[in-house]
Design a protein around this motif. Sequence first.
Motif, PDB file in Angstrom:
ATOM      1  N   PRO A 174      -1.779   1.898   3.683  1.00  9.85           N
ATOM      2  CA  PRO A 174      -2.256   0.424   4.363  1.00  9.85           C
ATOM      3  C   PRO A 174      -2.154  -0.864   3.486  1.00  9.85           C
ATOM      4  CG  PRO A 174      -2.875   2.327   5.114  1.00  9.85           C
ATOM      5  CD  PRO A 174      -2.338   3.340   4.305  1.00  9.85           C
ATOM      6  N   GLN A 175      -3.777  -0.461   2.556  1.00 13.29           N
ATOM      7  CA  GLN A 175      -4.095  -1.656   1.633  1.00 13.29           C
ATOM      8  C   GLN A 175      -2.852  -2.063   0.930  1.00 13.29           C
ATOM      9  OE1 GLN A 175      -6.950   0.823  -0.592  1.00 13.29           O
ATOM     10  NE2 GLN A 175      -8.037  -0.724  -0.531  1.00 13.29           N
ATOM     11  N   LEU A 176      -1.942  -1.005   0.614  1.00 12.94           N
ATOM     12  CA  LEU A 176      -1.029  -1.384  -0.581  1.00 12.94           C
ATOM     13  C   LEU A 176       0.434  -2.314   0.226  1.00 12.94           C
ATOM     14  CD1 LEU A 176       0.672   1.715  -2.202  1.00 12.94           C
ATOM     15  CD2 LEU A 176      -0.795   0.135  -3.549  1.00 12.94           C
ATOM     16  N   ASN A 177       1.009  -1.174   1.667  1.00 14.88           N
ATOM     17  CA  ASN A 177       0.979  -3.057   2.857  1.00 14.88           C
ATOM     18  C   ASN A 177       0.789  -3.931   2.506  1.00 14.88           C
ATOM     19  OD1 ASN A 177       3.185  -0.787   3.661  1.00 14.88           O
ATOM     20  ND2 ASN A 177       2.232   0.415   4.995  1.00 14.88           N
ATOM     21  N   GLN A 178      -0.181  -3.913   2.941  1.00  9.96           N
ATOM     22  CA  GLN A 178      -1.393  -5.681   3.210  1.00  9.96           C
ATOM     23  C   GLN A 178      -0.874  -6.504   1.584  1.00  9.96           C
ATOM     24  OE1 GLN A 178      -2.857  -6.758   5.825  1.00  9.96           O
ATOM     25  NE2 GLN A 178      -2.662  -8.275   4.096  1.00  9.96           N
ATOM     26  N   ASP A 182       0.514 -10.101   1.447  1.00  8.60           N
ATOM     27  CA  ASP A 182      -0.214 -10.740   0.660  1.00  8.60           C
ATOM     28  C   ASP A 182       0.536 -11.712   0.054  1.00  8.60           C
ATOM     29  OD1 ASP A 182      -2.926 -10.337   2.530  1.00  8.60           O
ATOM     30  OD2 ASP A 182      -3.351  -9.667   0.794  1.00  8.60           O
ATOM     31  N   TYR A 183       1.886 -11.383  -0.978  1.00  8.52           N
ATOM     32  CA  TYR A 183       2.750 -11.298  -1.420  1.00  8.52           C
ATOM     33  C   TYR A 183       3.829 -12.282  -0.598  1.00  8.52           C
ATOM     34  CZ  TYR A 183      -0.884 -11.228  -5.093  1.00  8.52           C
ATOM     35  OH  TYR A 183      -2.217 -10.911  -6.075  1.00  8.52           O
ATOM     36  N   GLU A 253      -7.664  -1.473  -7.904  1.00 10.79           N
ATOM     37  CA  GLU A 253      -7.509  -1.499  -9.308  1.00 10.79           C
ATOM     38  C   GLU A 253      -5.824  -2.317  -9.529  1.00 10.79           C
ATOM     39  OE1 GLU A 253      -8.984   2.213 -11.416  1.00 10.79           O
ATOM     40  OE2 GLU A 253      -7.912   2.102 -11.041  1.00 10.79           O
ATOM     41  N   MET A 254      -4.986  -1.915  -8.669  1.00  7.49           N
ATOM     42  CA  MET A 254      -3.657  -2.914  -8.779  1.00  7.49           C
ATOM     43  C   MET A 254      -3.692  -3.875  -8.292  1.00  7.49           C
ATOM     44  SD  MET A 254      -1.240  -3.556  -7.239  1.00  7.49           S
ATOM     45  CE  MET A 254      -1.105  -2.712  -5.709  1.00  7.49           C
ATOM     46  N   ILE A 255      -4.790  -3.908  -7.046  1.00 12.79           N
ATOM     47  CA  ILE A 255      -4.827  -5.563  -7.072  1.00 12.79           C
ATOM     48  C   ILE A 255      -5.871  -6.003  -7.752  1.00 12.79           C
ATOM     49  CG2 ILE A 255      -5.914  -6.325  -4.269  1.00 12.79           C
ATOM     50  CD1 ILE A 255      -5.293  -4.194  -2.697  1.00 12.79           C
ATOM     51  N   ALA A 256      -6.681  -5.615  -8.222  1.00  5.69           N
ATOM     52  CA  ALA A 256      -7.198  -6.281  -8.659  1.00  5.69           C
ATOM     53  C   ALA A 256      -6.332  -7.338 -10.565  1.00  5.69           C
ATOM     54  CB  ALA A 256      -8.809  -5.834  -9.085  1.00  5.69           C
ATOM     55  N   ALA A 257      -5.499  -6.168 -10.249  1.00  7.48           N
ATOM     56  CA  ALA A 257      -4.862  -6.693 -11.413  1.00  7.48           C
ATOM     57  C   ALA A 257      -3.391  -7.292 -11.464  1.00  7.48           C
ATOM     58  CB  ALA A 257      -3.929  -5.324 -12.031  1.00  7.48           C
ATOM     59  N   LEU A 258      -3.224  -7.598  -9.745  1.00  8.92           N
ATOM     60  CA  LEU A 258      -2.783  -8.786  -9.416  1.00  8.92           C
ATOM     61  C   LEU A 258      -2.810 -10.111  -9.396  1.00  8.92           C
ATOM     62  CD1 LEU A 258       0.186  -7.086  -6.845  1.00  8.92           C
ATOM     63  CD2 LEU A 258       0.567  -8.207  -8.535  1.00  8.92           C
ATOM     64  N   LYS A 259      -4.297  -9.682  -8.926  1.00  6.14           N
ATOM     65  CA  LYS A 259      -4.743 -11.458  -8.692  1.00  6.14           C
ATOM     66  C   LYS A 259      -4.752 -12.718 -10.192  1.00  6.14           C
ATOM     67  CE  LYS A 259      -8.367  -9.591  -5.516  1.00  6.14           C
ATOM     68  NZ  LYS A 259      -9.699  -9.925  -5.129  1.00  6.14           N
ATOM     69  N   GLY A 260      -4.530 -11.921 -11.529  1.00  7.18           N
ATOM     70  CA  GLY A 260      -4.234 -12.115 -12.776  1.00  7.18           C
ATOM     71  C   GLY A 260      -2.905 -13.537 -12.527  1.00  7.18           C
ATOM     72  N   LEU A 261      -2.459 -13.426 -11.148  1.00  6.36           N
ATOM     73  CA  LEU A 261      -0.742 -13.410 -11.689  1.00  6.36           C
ATOM     74  C   LEU A 261      -0.877 -15.318 -11.415  1.00  6.36           C
ATOM     75  CD1 LEU A 261       0.957 -10.952  -9.136  1.00  6.36           C
ATOM     76  CD2 LEU A 261       1.436 -11.275 -11.545  1.00  6.36           C
ATOM     77  N   PRO A 262       0.275 -15.845 -11.898  1.00  6.69           N
ATOM     78  CA  PRO A 262       0.116 -17.138 -12.387  1.00  6.69           C
ATOM     79  C   PRO A 262       0.144 -18.403 -10.958  1.00  6.69           C
ATOM     80  CG  PRO A 262       2.015 -15.984 -13.965  1.00  6.69           C
ATOM     81  CD  PRO A 262       1.789 -14.985 -13.046  1.00  6.69           C
ATOM     82  N   LEU A 263       0.603 -19.382 -11.212  1.00  3.27           N
ATOM     83  CA  LEU A 263       0.480 -20.120  -9.335  1.00  3.27           C
ATOM     84  C   LEU A 263       1.330 -19.672  -8.930  1.00  3.27           C
ATOM     85  CD1 LEU A 263      -1.174 -23.316  -8.724  1.00  3.27           C
ATOM     86  CD2 LEU A 263       0.740 -23.883  -9.830  1.00  3.27           C
TER      87      LEU A 263
END
Length: 280
Positions: A174-178, A182-183, A253-263
């Motif tokens: 469910p977290q991954l589906n969200q 989100d993206y 952890e994966m979701i936190a890493a994704l937050k570092g994506l560019p604009l």
Amino acid sequence: MKIFTTLTKLLLAATFLLMVSCQENNKERVTEMDLLFSSLQTDQAKWWRYHKTNIDLTADFAAHAEDGNNLSKKAFFEALLTGDYIAIEKDTPEDTEHYQLFKLTEEADEDISYTIIADSYRQYKHFAMEGTELPGFNFTDLDGKTWTKEELKGKTLVVKTWFIRCKPCIEEMPQLNQSVEDYSDREDVVFLSLALDPEDELRKFLSEKEFTYAVVPSQKTFIEDSLGLSIYPTHILVAPSGKIRKVVNSAPEMIAALKGLPLEVKKNGSAPPPPPPPGS
């Protein structure tokens, strides 16, 4: 005579206190980190609770040697892998975590040494994968769509490895589906999952359980031989260059890493328009 004796005793006592005070002032100051370390190193259970709560070896932390000086993350991990050190979190005003090495003494609970080696090895292995090229691939997912490394160049690739009977793999869906939702307006982010299970078993499972990643069946050889992974789930974040940016074992952890994506890039391929000039 009695007065003289009393004065002499008082003078000697004052001299002793002064000497002790001078000696104490010359000693190295005992910090809160020192006291915490002394408390943790003698109790494996207490240390483990602290370690799992306060130390995140998957984070982009700043590493420090015993003397507090900066240390490379590679050297930091190598010290932990000796089993002779534990990490203590430094209290700093910065957002980045700061961890300092403390060497275990003879009074330390020996089980701490074995545990820190086991826990650090997996994290070090993942850290060592960062900056390396993702192996080439040519996958076909359950919808018949093909995926190759060459075609995905220029995009951020999020990979999950899993299998049906892996309870943590299923619980985090469910977290991954969200995260996929989100993206959903990002053409430059692709979510791909590699499963151990064959196609027929996956189709039956996914008829009852929603998972919005693209799913590629029967990938045991690629996961374990090409990637060298054996723990499930594992998530790999791959940069547009094709190099591995992060390897972690949980959805948060994966979701936190994704937050570092560019604009953010919209589906039409353009960045959001700039705000209008003042007064317009």
